[in-house]
Design an enzyme around this catalytic site. Structure first.
Site, PDB file in Angstrom:
ATOM      1  N   GLU A 286     -10.984  -2.775 -14.724  1.00 13.26           N
ATOM      2  CA  GLU A 286     -10.489  -1.392 -14.713  1.00 13.26           C
ATOM      3  C   GLU A 286      -9.231  -1.251 -13.859  1.00 13.26           C
ATOM      4  OE1 GLU A 286     -13.780   0.681 -12.971  1.00 13.26           O
ATOM      5  OE2 GLU A 286     -15.116   0.292 -14.649  1.00 13.26           O
ATOM      6  N   PRO A 287      -8.168  -1.953 -14.173  1.00 12.91           N
ATOM      7  CA  PRO A 287      -6.978  -1.824 -13.342  1.00 12.91           C
ATOM      8  C   PRO A 287      -6.286  -0.479 -13.575  1.00 12.91           C
ATOM      9  CG  PRO A 287      -6.489  -3.179 -15.254  1.00 12.91           C
ATOM     10  CD  PRO A 287      -7.957  -2.837 -15.334  1.00 12.91           C
ATOM     11  N   ARG A 325       1.389   9.741  -1.105  1.00 16.47           N
ATOM     12  CA  ARG A 325       0.824   8.500  -0.564  1.00 16.47           C
ATOM     13  C   ARG A 325       1.212   8.200   0.890  1.00 16.47           C
ATOM     14  NH1 ARG A 325       1.067   4.107  -1.815  1.00 16.47           N
ATOM     15  NH2 ARG A 325      -1.139   3.582  -1.785  1.00 16.47           N
ATOM     16  N   CYS A 355       7.138  22.270   4.603  1.00 13.90           N
ATOM     17  CA  CYS A 355       6.911  22.678   5.989  1.00 13.90           C
ATOM     18  C   CYS A 355       5.667  22.015   6.559  1.00 13.90           C
ATOM     19  CB  CYS A 355       6.821  24.182   6.060  1.00 13.90           C
ATOM     20  SG  CYS A 355       8.338  24.925   5.465  1.00 13.90           S
TER      21      CYS A 355
END
Ligand code: LLP
Length: 428
Positions: A286-287, A325, A355
């Site tokens: 399941e990449p 990320r 902000c």
């Protein structure tokens, strides 16, 4: 290997100058390479050929319709985690009967929808979920195909937010209880058909060892389940890491020769095939990240520069709403100017307009001394980039572009402000 490189001083994706895309579509824009995606898929298939293996692309990594359609055309299966992802697959021309459905919180409506569409298998995460699927399948007069996700309690040595295979995580059923759970299904849940076993230990693994340890640990259970319940598949999950630090250079074979420690599709396959090939089972992988991560760069424009007492900041027009990320996992993405610089490297923070102090794409980074108006490419942006983006600070979702040789296509128009508010209502 990916398809991003400088040519004549300009960063290209395949044969397209990224500056041309930025000029035509604006920024921020995610640019994907069709060649990279199809070649990586072919590499998975080639490397895993000694097994009866199926690739189920983890849709959550990047779920744009055109990307899913590209995968569907190649006959790929899909690992989904919601009714929404199943809907997307069908909408993109994918085959629901090639879908495995994971996730700890499936709702009744989602379970019914997946049963109606006859997905390949539910990958279940708890006994109560199994009971719920059994009940719904009974009401619908069908038998639901199920596998249970076993948690092998192996440390994947990855960021704490993306490790999933230890007993501190919410995922799966502990390895110590898995046999009892399968026995309970067989004894008490007549509307379920035990079809396989699933596991997934974490994401962005940069070494093969944890994969091998998990497979060795779970294999005796798989053999037992084959004998007892006639299971037909073992899904060993996703998790193969990609190159973040070194991404641009890794578009060339020399980089790989100098980095033998970096996990590759081939080294992953070489490590797991001897353990799996005599099982007589379908092996599902399941990449997600490895299928799209290095196949995309996000284009962004430098807006301002600010020299403080302690730091230099380069403000860009992409924020943590576009790529979360760095803020969420301390993720590292290389950032390169689309027009090549030479010898003017400075140390700076690359920050967005939002902000929040966490709104940065890079901190204390050695980077070309780019000036306002220059376009930058944030690399390795294809996986969990756009798919995790939001409209925080009322910022429209970015555009997406697919490059194919010397052509490119907009595969998502930039969102408009009207679209951001179109479902909001004033009280009567
Ligand atoms: N299978 C299951 C059951 C999963 O939970 C995942 C990812 C995958 C497969 C695909 O894993 P991959 O091959 O992409 O590593 N947002 C995080 C990553 C979250 C991964 C969640 N599960 C990030 O940006 O690093």
């Amino acid at each position: 290997m990916h398809s991003f490189a400088y040519r004549n001083g300009s960063l290209h994706c395949e044969n397209v100058n990224l500056g041309d895309i930025a000029a035509a579509v604006g920024t921020p824009t995610f640019v994907y390479s069709k060649k990279t995606i199809t070649e990586d898929l072919a590499e998975f298939r080639r490397a895993l050929a000694p097994l009866n293996a199926h690739v189920a692309y983890a849709v959550k990594a990047c779920s744009n319709k055109a990307i899913l359609n590209l995968m569907a055309q190649q006959g790929v299966g899909f690992d989904i985690v919601s009714g929404g992802e199943l809907w997307r697959i069908i909408n993109a021309g994918g085959d629901p009967t090639l879908c495995t459905y994971a996730g700890v919180g499936k709702t009744e409506a989602e379970i019914r929808y997946a049963l109606e569409k006859q997905i390949y298998c539910f990958n279940c995460e708890s006994e109560n979920e199994l009971r719920e699927i059994n009940r719904i399948a009974g009401e619908m007069g069908v038998k639901a195909p199920v596998a249970v996700r076993v948690n092998p309690n192996v440390d994947a040595h990855t960021h704490k937010y993306i490790t999933t295979g230890t007993n501190e995580n919410k995922f799966g059923v502990d390895i110590t209880r898995i046999e009892q759970v399968y026995a309970t299904i067989a004894a008490e849940m007549p509307h379920l058909h035990i079809k396989g076993l699933q596991m997934h230990i974490g994401s962005q693994l940069t070494e093969v060892k944890p994969f091998v340890m998990a497979i060795e640990k779970v294999k005796p259970i798989v053999e037992k389940f084959k004998a007892l319940y006639g299971i037909e598949f073992w899904s060993i999950g996703g998790g193969i890491g990609i190159v973040y630090d070194g991404c641009l250079a890794s578009g060339k074979p020399e980089w790989w020769a100098a980095h033998p420690e970096q996990i590759t599709i081939q080294s992953y396959a070489d490590a797991i095939i001897p353990l799996l090939k005599d099982l007589g089972l379908t092996i599902i992988v399941e990449p997600g990240r490895r299928m799209v991560g290095n196949a995309c760069a996000m284009l962004t424009t430098c807006l301002y520069e600010k020299k403080g007492e302690a730091k230099t900041f380069k403000m860009i027009d992409a924020g943590m709403n576009d790529i979360i990320r760095p803020a969420l996992y301390e993720g590292y993405h290389e950032i390169w100017p689309v027009t090549e610089h030479s010898g003017d490297t400075i140390t700076a923070d690359i920050v967005g307009p939002i902000c929040e102090s966490g709104d940065f794409q890079a901190q204390n980074r050695a980077i070309a001394d780019v000036k306002p108006g220059e376009v930058l490419a944030e690399m390795s942006a294809g996986a969990y980039g756009f798919s995790m983006s939001s409209t925080y600070n009322s910022r429209p979702l970015a555009a997406e572009v697919l490059v194919d040789g010397d052509k490119w296509h907009i595969i998502r128009r930039r969102q408009t402000l009207e679209q951001i508010v179109e479902d909001e209502l004033l009280p009567e």
